[in-house]
Design a protein around this motif. Structure first.
Motif, PDB file in Angstrom:
ATOM      1  N   ASP A 189       0.850  -1.190   0.000  1.00 57.33           N
ATOM      2  CA  ASP A 189       0.000   0.000   0.000  1.00 57.33           C
ATOM      3  C   ASP A 189       0.890   1.245   0.000  1.00 57.33           C
ATOM      4  O   ASP A 189       1.508   1.567   1.005  1.00 57.33           O
ATOM      5  N   LEU A 190       0.952   1.929  -1.130  1.00 55.01           N
ATOM      6  CA  LEU A 190       1.798   3.115  -1.268  1.00 55.01           C
ATOM      7  C   LEU A 190       1.059   4.408  -0.947  1.00 55.01           C
ATOM      8  O   LEU A 190       1.590   5.495  -1.175  1.00 55.01           O
ATOM      9  N   GLY A 191      -0.151   4.313  -0.441  1.00 50.29           N
ATOM     10  CA  GLY A 191      -0.886   5.509  -0.070  1.00 50.29           C
ATOM     11  C   GLY A 191      -1.677   6.085  -1.229  1.00 50.29           C
ATOM     12  O   GLY A 191      -1.546   5.662  -2.375  1.00 50.29           O
ATOM     13  N   PRO A 192      -2.506   7.086  -0.941  1.00 50.44           N
ATOM     14  CA  PRO A 192      -3.451   7.613  -1.928  1.00 50.44           C
ATOM     15  C   PRO A 192      -2.791   8.254  -3.153  1.00 50.44           C
ATOM     16  O   PRO A 192      -3.409   8.304  -4.215  1.00 50.44           O
ATOM     17  N   LEU A 193      -1.560   8.720  -3.040  1.00 49.12           N
ATOM     18  CA  LEU A 193      -0.889   9.296  -4.214  1.00 49.12           C
ATOM     19  C   LEU A 193      -0.660   8.272  -5.314  1.00 49.12           C
ATOM     20  O   LEU A 193      -0.517   8.625  -6.482  1.00 49.12           O
ATOM     21  N   THR A 219      10.865   2.701   8.448  1.00 51.44           N
ATOM     22  CA  THR A 219      12.054   3.125   7.730  1.00 51.44           C
ATOM     23  C   THR A 219      11.760   4.415   6.978  1.00 51.44           C
ATOM     24  O   THR A 219      10.714   4.547   6.336  1.00 51.44           O
ATOM     25  N   GLU A 220      12.682   5.354   7.061  1.00 53.44           N
ATOM     26  CA  GLU A 220      12.559   6.630   6.348  1.00 53.44           C
ATOM     27  C   GLU A 220      12.956   6.442   4.884  1.00 53.44           C
ATOM     28  O   GLU A 220      13.865   5.672   4.578  1.00 53.44           O
ATOM     29  N   LEU A 221      12.299   7.172   4.000  1.00 51.12           N
ATOM     30  CA  LEU A 221      12.617   7.123   2.574  1.00 51.12           C
ATOM     31  C   LEU A 221      12.929   8.521   2.062  1.00 51.12           C
ATOM     32  O   LEU A 221      12.228   9.488   2.370  1.00 51.12           O
ATOM     33  N   ASN A 222      13.970   8.595   1.266  1.00 51.09           N
ATOM     34  CA  ASN A 222      14.278   9.768   0.458  1.00 51.09           C
ATOM     35  C   ASN A 222      14.538   9.212  -0.934  1.00 51.09           C
ATOM     36  O   ASN A 222      15.394   8.342  -1.099  1.00 51.09           O
ATOM     37  N   CYS A 223      13.792   9.659  -1.924  1.00 50.82           N
ATOM     38  CA  CYS A 223      13.861   9.050  -3.245  1.00 50.82           C
ATOM     39  C   CYS A 223      13.829  10.136  -4.318  1.00 50.82           C
ATOM     40  O   CYS A 223      12.982  11.026  -4.284  1.00 50.82           O
ATOM     41  N   VAL A 256       7.677   7.630   4.934  1.00 49.71           N
ATOM     42  CA  VAL A 256       8.002   6.584   5.900  1.00 49.71           C
ATOM     43  C   VAL A 256       7.290   5.297   5.500  1.00 49.71           C
ATOM     44  O   VAL A 256       6.087   5.308   5.222  1.00 49.71           O
ATOM     45  N   TYR A 257       8.053   4.197   5.483  1.00 49.34           N
ATOM     46  CA  TYR A 257       7.487   2.870   5.289  1.00 49.34           C
ATOM     47  C   TYR A 257       7.229   2.236   6.649  1.00 49.34           C
ATOM     48  O   TYR A 257       8.093   2.277   7.525  1.00 49.34           O
ATOM     49  N   SER A 258       6.061   1.635   6.818  1.00 46.96           N
ATOM     50  CA  SER A 258       5.743   0.807   7.983  1.00 46.96           C
ATOM     51  C   SER A 258       5.543  -0.610   7.466  1.00 46.96           C
ATOM     52  O   SER A 258       4.714  -0.832   6.576  1.00 46.96           O
ATOM     53  N   ASP A 259       6.305  -1.529   8.025  1.00 50.23           N
ATOM     54  CA  ASP A 259       6.331  -2.892   7.499  1.00 50.23           C
ATOM     55  C   ASP A 259       6.030  -3.938   8.553  1.00 50.23           C
ATOM     56  O   ASP A 259       6.367  -3.766   9.724  1.00 50.23           O
ATOM     57  N   ARG A 260       5.419  -5.025   8.065  1.00 52.46           N
ATOM     58  CA  ARG A 260       5.335  -6.267   8.819  1.00 52.46           C
ATOM     59  C   ARG A 260       5.996  -7.335   7.960  1.00 52.46           C
ATOM     60  O   ARG A 260       5.782  -7.380   6.735  1.00 52.46           O
ATOM     61  N   HIS A 320       3.338  -7.081   4.829  1.00 49.87           N
ATOM     62  CA  HIS A 320       2.453  -5.924   4.691  1.00 49.87           C
ATOM     63  C   HIS A 320       3.329  -4.682   4.686  1.00 49.87           C
ATOM     64  O   HIS A 320       4.005  -4.399   5.668  1.00 49.87           O
ATOM     65  N   ARG A 321       3.338  -3.955   3.574  1.00 50.31           N
ATOM     66  CA  ARG A 321       4.179  -2.762   3.427  1.00 50.31           C
ATOM     67  C   ARG A 321       3.279  -1.576   3.139  1.00 50.31           C
ATOM     68  O   ARG A 321       2.527  -1.558   2.152  1.00 50.31           O
ATOM     69  N   VAL A 322       3.347  -0.555   4.007  1.00 51.50           N
ATOM     70  CA  VAL A 322       2.533   0.658   3.853  1.00 51.50           C
ATOM     71  C   VAL A 322       3.472   1.848   3.797  1.00 51.50           C
ATOM     72  O   VAL A 322       4.376   1.983   4.629  1.00 51.50           O
ATOM     73  N   PHE A 323       3.254   2.718   2.814  1.00 47.41           N
ATOM     74  CA  PHE A 323       4.058   3.921   2.657  1.00 47.41           C
ATOM     75  C   PHE A 323       3.217   5.142   2.997  1.00 47.41           C
ATOM     76  O   PHE A 323       2.090   5.275   2.523  1.00 47.41           O
ATOM     77  N   ASP A 324       3.775   6.013   3.824  1.00 40.54           N
ATOM     78  CA  ASP A 324       3.161   7.304   4.128  1.00 40.54           C
ATOM     79  C   ASP A 324       3.941   8.353   3.338  1.00 40.54           C
ATOM     80  O   ASP A 324       5.005   8.789   3.775  1.00 40.54           O
TER      81      ASP A 324
END
Length: 158
Positions: A47-51, A96-100, A115-119, A131-135
């Motif tokens: 889930d990469l979020g609404p964007l 985990t923080e992301l800069n891309c 920020v990625y939140s993972d299980r 389960h990978r979710v990106f904010d």
């Protein structure tokens, strides 16, 4: 005090999860479809979020989502940092923080921060994303940015 075996397993698990996070970056950035496919549990959610549209389910859904992303954003350079990992037997979580830096077909060169939140689940001895979710916290087109040299500079001119 826990046993040496338990402590060693936690250390090895943390290293394996950090490698999994790095392989995710390599899979998307190169793009390496074969590598990316190996990183997910069969019933994983991405889930990469609404964007970035609806979440993807299962390995095939995740690979279809990856193809959509590569079509819209054919150049990606992920840097993931500061993972905070908690291991609990055969499951784990991380933030985990992301800069891309990406080159978007719509917006051109763009900085993405979030920020990625993972299980994670250890399946047959191998750590995988469950389960990978990106904010996505920032999507910032970079006006006037242009690569002038380097082995992939041509690739950035979309």
């Amino acid at each position: 005090m826990t046993s040496i075996e338990a402590r060693l397993d936690e250390i090895e698990s943390r290293i394996a999860i950090e490698e999994l996070l790095n392989k995710y970056c390599h899979g998307f950035d190169r793009p390496d479809r074969d590598l990316l496919r190996t990183l997910w549990a069969e019933d994983a959610v991405f889930d990469l979020g609404p964007l970035f549209g609806d979440p993807a389910n299962g390995v095939e859904g995740i690979m279809a989502k990856a193809e959509e992303l590569w079509a819209a954003v054919p150049v990606m350079y992920h840097w993931m940092a500061d993972p905070v990992i908690a291991v609990d037997g055969d499951t784990a979580t991380a933030e985990t923080e992301l800069n891309c830096l990406v080159i978007s077909r719509e917006d051109g060169p763009t900085q993405v921060v979030g920020v990625y939140s993972d299980r994670f689940a250890r399946i047959d001895g191998v750590w995988k994303f469950q389960h990978r979710v990106f904010d996505p916290q920032l999507w910032a087109p970079l006006e006037g940015w242009a690569a002038t040299a380097g082995s992939k500079a041509e690739q950035t001119r979309i």
